[in-house]
Design a protein around this motif. Structure first.
Motif, PDB file in Angstrom:
ATOM      1  N   LYS A  56       0.906  -1.272   0.068  1.00 59.07           N
ATOM      2  CA  LYS A  56      -0.056   0.019  -0.010  1.00 59.07           C
ATOM      3  C   LYS A  56       0.867   1.213   0.183  1.00 59.07           C
ATOM      4  O   LYS A  56       2.156   1.121   0.526  1.00 59.07           O
ATOM      5  N   TRP A  57       0.485   2.456  -0.239  1.00 60.98           N
ATOM      6  CA  TRP A  57       1.203   3.843  -0.669  1.00 60.98           C
ATOM      7  C   TRP A  57       1.572   4.141   0.479  1.00 60.98           C
ATOM      8  O   TRP A  57       2.707   4.774   0.722  1.00 60.98           O
ATOM      9  N   TYR A  58       0.659   3.850   1.771  1.00 59.26           N
ATOM     10  CA  TYR A  58       1.144   4.310   2.994  1.00 59.26           C
ATOM     11  C   TYR A  58       2.315   3.571   3.824  1.00 59.26           C
ATOM     12  O   TYR A  58       3.086   3.688   4.775  1.00 59.26           O
ATOM     13  N   ASP A  59       2.589   2.270   3.091  1.00 55.46           N
ATOM     14  CA  ASP A  59       3.632   1.412   3.592  1.00 55.46           C
ATOM     15  C   ASP A  59       4.703   1.541   2.670  1.00 55.46           C
ATOM     16  O   ASP A  59       5.951   0.815   2.656  1.00 55.46           O
ATOM     17  N   ASN A  60       4.773   2.364   1.824  1.00 57.70           N
ATOM     18  CA  ASN A  60       5.720   2.673   0.837  1.00 57.70           C
ATOM     19  C   ASN A  60       6.502   3.911   0.650  1.00 57.70           C
ATOM     20  O   ASN A  60       7.099   4.520  -0.160  1.00 57.70           O
ATOM     21  N   SER A  65       8.385   4.434   6.131  1.00 58.97           N
ATOM     22  CA  SER A  65       7.513   3.108   6.522  1.00 58.97           C
ATOM     23  C   SER A  65       8.518   2.058   6.775  1.00 58.97           C
ATOM     24  O   SER A  65       7.968   1.185   7.591  1.00 58.97           O
ATOM     25  N   TRP A  66       9.789   2.035   6.387  1.00 60.12           N
ATOM     26  CA  TRP A  66      10.839   1.086   6.830  1.00 60.12           C
ATOM     27  C   TRP A  66      10.981   1.015   8.244  1.00 60.12           C
ATOM     28  O   TRP A  66      10.904  -0.038   8.884  1.00 60.12           O
ATOM     29  N   LEU A  67      11.090   2.191   8.758  1.00 59.16           N
ATOM     30  CA  LEU A  67      11.284   2.372  10.091  1.00 59.16           C
ATOM     31  C   LEU A  67       9.975   1.846  11.129  1.00 59.16           C
ATOM     32  O   LEU A  67      10.005   1.464  12.022  1.00 59.16           O
ATOM     33  N   VAL A  68       8.741   2.530  10.559  1.00 59.39           N
ATOM     34  CA  VAL A  68       7.476   2.313  11.202  1.00 59.39           C
ATOM     35  C   VAL A  68       7.091   0.898  11.232  1.00 59.39           C
ATOM     36  O   VAL A  68       6.936   0.246  12.257  1.00 59.39           O
ATOM     37  N   LEU A  69       7.360   0.018  10.155  1.00 57.12           N
ATOM     38  CA  LEU A  69       7.344  -1.324  10.147  1.00 57.12           C
ATOM     39  C   LEU A  69       8.422  -2.364  10.698  1.00 57.12           C
ATOM     40  O   LEU A  69       8.309  -3.501  10.661  1.00 57.12           O
ATOM     41  N   ARG A  70       9.358  -1.559  10.685  1.00 59.69           N
ATOM     42  CA  ARG A  70      10.665  -2.287  11.569  1.00 59.69           C
ATOM     43  C   ARG A  70      11.172  -3.341  10.476  1.00 59.69           C
ATOM     44  O   ARG A  70      11.703  -4.246  11.032  1.00 59.69           O
ATOM     45  N   GLY A  71      11.313  -2.974   9.017  1.00 60.08           N
ATOM     46  CA  GLY A  71      11.802  -3.612   7.999  1.00 60.08           C
ATOM     47  C   GLY A  71      10.995  -4.768   7.817  1.00 60.08           C
ATOM     48  O   GLY A  71      11.537  -6.221   7.413  1.00 60.08           O
TER      49      GLY A  71
END
Length: 287
Positions: A56-60, A65-71
């Protein structure tokens, strides 16, 4: 002089633009790999390499996004890989530093440069073409780091863009009366011999054990863009230093550990390119 607030805004925007192109470069490296091994293309949208679901755009959003989702992928929770993050943050910093080294001095001298429109155009062209080269180099660096190869087509593209930067720098030299164009061309050729020639000799002498066949072509593109034998000398020195510091621990732990030299060449190139333009300005300001 450009206002500090405006300068800060420009640098922040260039950092964001670099992060976007860093994400683009990593994606293109994957697409190039899929094309090389004859696998089905990834399609128009970014997808997770594990579950193949569209991101999704908010995960891209680059870096964030990489930091929020912890990679990790939001869907399958498997690791996305640090290469994506490193390409984004690296190119973001490179864009910021190159803007500080090239663009800010242009803006600070805008009134004077407008009196010489051809010189202003050449200076802006050097900045823009150098940024294009950085994107191509990032694709090559990611590809080499992941798969230990440097695609020939991308190397040729890098050499062409590097040659364009070299020609523009020689044109700038002629317009600014900053030394002889002939001496500048000779310096660029000597730089190519030092940087690319050293890599070629190591490649041939070690029978590809210490350096791959594409590294000397990559070095040629970098030397052309630097267009200066002294900067080329520092680049090969710094690339080897970075390689020793970062790759040596892995080599000591694993007997057959393979070091891919391309990313170190690109990193050294950016550092030398920035310092080569900023150090004279800093020294001038300090005296």
């Amino acid at each position: 002089m450009v206002d500090t607030v405006i300068t800060t805004f420009i640098l922040v925007m260039m950092f964001i633009l670099g992060a976007v192109f860093g994400s683009f470069a990593c994606c293109q490296a994957w697409r190039w790999r899929y094309h090389a091994i004859k696998q089905k293309d990834l399609g128009q949208w970014s997808v997770c390499m594990h579950c193949k679901k569209r991101i999704k755009w908010y995960d891209n959003i680059p870096i964030v996004s990489w930091l929020v989702l912890r990679g990790k992928c939001r869907n399958c929770h498997k690791e996305i890989g640090i290469a994506d993050f490193l390409s984004e943050i690296s190119l973001a910093i490179a864009f910021l530093m190159l803007s500080w080294a090239y663009l800010v001095p242009i803006l600070n001298n805008w009134t004077l440069l407008t009196l010489h429109p051809e010189l202003l155009t050449v200076k802006l062209a050097i900045f823009i073409v150098t940024l294009v080269l950085l994107v191509v180099l990032m694709v090559l660096a990611v590809y080499d780091a992941k798969w230990g190869e440097l695609p020939v087509v991308l190397l040729i593209l890098a050499i062409i863009v590097g040659a364009m930067v070299c020609v523009l720098k020689l044109k700038e030299m002629s317009l600014a009366d900053d030394g002889s164009v002939l001496s500048g061309a000779v310096s660029a050729l000597i730089g190519a011999a030092i940087l690319s020639g050293t890599c070629f000799l190591i490649y041939k002498g070690s029978h590809e054990k210490l350096m791959g066949g594409g590294d000397w072509l990559l070095a040629l593109a970098l030397a052309l863009a630097l267009a200066n034998w002294w900067l080329s000398l520092w680049t090969i020195f710094l690339a080897n230093l970075l390689g020793d510091l970062i790759a040596l621990p892995g080599s000591l732990k694993k007997k057959n550990h393979v070091v891919h030299f391309g990313p170190f060449l690109v990193a050294a190139f950016v550092i030398v390119l920035v310092l080569g333009n900023c150090l004279p300005l800093l020294l001038q300001a300090s005296f």
